[in-house]
Design an enzyme around this catalytic site. Structure first.
Site, PDB file in Angstrom:
ATOM      1  N   CYS A 340       0.834  -1.200   0.000  1.00  0.00           N
ATOM      2  CA  CYS A 340       0.000   0.000   0.000  1.00  0.00           C
ATOM      3  C   CYS A 340       0.876   1.260   0.000  1.00  0.00           C
ATOM      4  O   CYS A 340       1.538   1.545  -0.987  1.00  0.00           O
ATOM      5  CB  CYS A 340      -0.982  -0.024   1.169  1.00  0.00           C
ATOM      6  SG  CYS A 340      -2.397   1.092   0.912  1.00  0.00           S
ATOM      7  N   HIS A 436      -3.875  -5.186   1.113  1.00  0.00           N
ATOM      8  CA  HIS A 436      -3.599  -5.647   2.472  1.00  0.00           C
ATOM      9  C   HIS A 436      -4.117  -7.074   2.610  1.00  0.00           C
ATOM     10  O   HIS A 436      -5.073  -7.473   1.953  1.00  0.00           O
ATOM     11  CB  HIS A 436      -4.316  -4.766   3.500  1.00  0.00           C
ATOM     12  CG  HIS A 436      -3.852  -3.346   3.529  1.00  0.00           C
ATOM     13  ND1 HIS A 436      -2.612  -2.983   4.001  1.00  0.00           N
ATOM     14  CD2 HIS A 436      -4.468  -2.191   3.152  1.00  0.00           C
ATOM     15  CE1 HIS A 436      -2.489  -1.669   3.922  1.00  0.00           C
ATOM     16  NE2 HIS A 436      -3.590  -1.174   3.405  1.00  0.00           N
TER      17      HIS A 436
END
Length: 514
Positions: A340, A436
């Site tokens: 991310c 994630h």
């Protein structure tokens, strides 16, 4: 029945989250329809829930873990208000899953009535649907500077008529003073709801502690419902990355002849640090969090995790010398993973008019991509496969403003969405993804670690064929339930949940200051 209980704490990280989960698991075993609740959570570790309208929303990861303990899918009402700190002075406000504002100490006061109303309404709905709701407080109920507007600790207990127990972490020291002082700084109406205490993380001979428990009972008029022992295996799903030590979990011995060493950069505003927990469940994989440039040089794999403030944390990397260490690691051909915000840092440039408002800043230049921040946040579940292997399923979730706005043609992705669209990137030994939770997919995690070991020259490292991250999480939840059943007075807890606080609890002076 519409029972409830507030689990408050003497401090942050006293054990409220794990005790709430343990009580939920214990009640579920008894056949009780139980749900968790935290009115307001402050954490950058969040999970994604898909609502009835198909849109993704965020709630605190601890409440997702507690939902699993209760045998439930996560529900945005379990954590109606989530504050995600982007700096020491400002936090993003996520209300019932959706980012609605950014608050500082100056404007939070004006927004608080709206947040409190949403929290009270969510709790009322849950109490109408479930037999019992176990509520987790935040910080300490004796934060006297915040009591006037409190809707997560005693303010919530007063509004909903909940009995409260106070948990204290004996490992910090001063647990009796903390428990006594917590009660003694509350006004009479708040004190009337505090029924007793639980001590957490005890190591040693319980007989030595017993006189202190008896004295605490005498000076407060309230019993201790139990003493939970220190449990080394309780490290998954940490609500805050600061709860981790330097090494995650209890690394199991390798299946082969060599260990794999993973260094995770502990960013100042790290988000969803729980991503690396899945790596730490593998035998022979040692995962440590660090802020030392020298420790990156010795690592087989370096991980740049997510960040709530990508541009600010990238600047911090450069200021501390960690950026040079990351570049040196990559230049040596050793594996590097960005997740991310960490993925965004690996690109050529970040264009950010939204989060930091610093415009365009150079990235680390290790992946030929550029990232542009959109005002609308991407919050969704993600499903697909590993790139190049459609038989290797991968699940995860996305929470980010940044999107890849430019990339070199032909740059291979790391993953693919279910529709075949590429996601993330891999260039040599540099990997990046916005997903994630991807490494909770067991087969993908094994292949990734095998690739890393090969590139890092760890030929003696062998991936375990039978590690299940989902099973490891379930064992943790069962352990929490076992601890509650074995070490707490569950009969007394049940009476509290069913009947409320005992009448006639004594007032402990001096009470709340004027």
């Amino acid at each position: 029945m519409s029972g409830g209980l507030l689990v408050a704490g003497t401090t942050s990280d006293a054990g409220k989250s794990v005790l709430t989960a343990g009580i939920c698991r214990w009640l579920r075993r008894r056949g009780v329809r139980v749900a968790p609740f935290k009115a307001q959570n402050m954490s950058n570790n969040s999970a994604v829930v898909v609502g009835p309208d198909g849109r993704g929303g965020e709630l605190g990861r601890a409440q997702a873990m507690q939902a699993a303990a209760a045998g439930l899918a996560p529900d945005l009402r379990f954590n109606p208000v989530l504050l995600k700190p982007g700096s020491d002075l400002a936090s993003q406000v996520v209300l019932l899953g959706e980012a609605v504002d950014t608050v500082t100490a100056g404007n939070y006061h004006a927004l608080r009535p709206r947040l409190a109303a949403a929290a009270y309404a969510a709790l009322a709905e849950l109490r109408a649907e479930y037999d019992v709701v176990i509520c987790e407080g935040a910080g300490s109920p004796a934060e006297i500077n915040l009591r006037a507007g409190d809707y997560v600790n005693m303010g919530l207990a007063r509004q909903a008529g909940l009995p409260a127990i106070v948990v204290g972490d004996i490992d910090r020291g001063g647990v009796f003073a903390s428990m006594f002082g917590t009660v003694a700084l509350l006004d009479a109406a708040d004190q009337a709801l505090v029924a007793g205490f639980v001590i957490n993380k005890f190591r040693g001979d319980l007989g030595l502690l017993r006189p202190g428990l008896d004295m605490l009972h005498r000076v407060t008029g309230r019993p201790t419902y139990g003493v939970l022992p220190w449990a080394l295996d309780l490290w998954l799903d940490a609500e805050d990355s600061l709860a981790y030590g330097r090494v995650l979990g209890r690394p199991a011995a390798p299946r082969g002849t060599e260990w794999l060493d993973v260094a995770v950069v502990r960013l100042p505003r790290v988000s969803n640090a729980t991503d690396v927990e899945a790596l730490a469940t593998e035998p022979g994989v040692r995962v440590r969090l660090t802020v030392e440039p020298a420790e990156l040089a010795a690592a087989d794999l370096v991980v740049l995790p997510g960040s709530k403030s990508t541009v600010a944390d990238l600047a911090w990397l450069r200021e501390t010398g960690l950026a040079d260490a990351v570049l040196g690691h990559a230049a040596a051909g050793r594996p590097l993973l960005g997740i991310c915000g960490g993925f965004q840092m690996l690109g050529r440039a970040i264009h950010d008019p939204v989060e930091s408002r610093r415009g365009s800043v150079p990235g680390l230049g290790l992946l030929p991509v550029e990232v542009t921040f959109d005002r609308r946040k991407t919050v969704r579940r993600a499903e697909g496969t590993a790139a190049g292997d459609t038989d290797l399923p991968v699940d995860g979730y996305e929470i980010h403003h940044g999107r890849v706005s430019a990339a070199d043609p032909g740059l291979p992705p790391l993953l693919r969405y279910a529709d075949g669209t590429g996601e993330g990137a891999r260039l040599g030994a540099v990997y990046g993804t916005h997903w994630h939770g991807a490494f909770e997919s067991d087969a993908f995690r094994r292949r990734f670690l095998a690739d890393v070991a090969g590139v890092a020259g760890r030929s003696g490292f062998k991936v375990a064929p039978d590690t299940s991250f989902a099973a490891a999480r379930e064992r943790t939840l069962d352990l929490l339930g076992d601890l509650v059943e074995e070490h707490l007075d569950t009969g007394a807890l049940w009476r509290l949940i069913e009947s409320g606080p005992p009448p006639g609890l004594p007032f402990v002076p001096p009470g709340a200051p004027d």
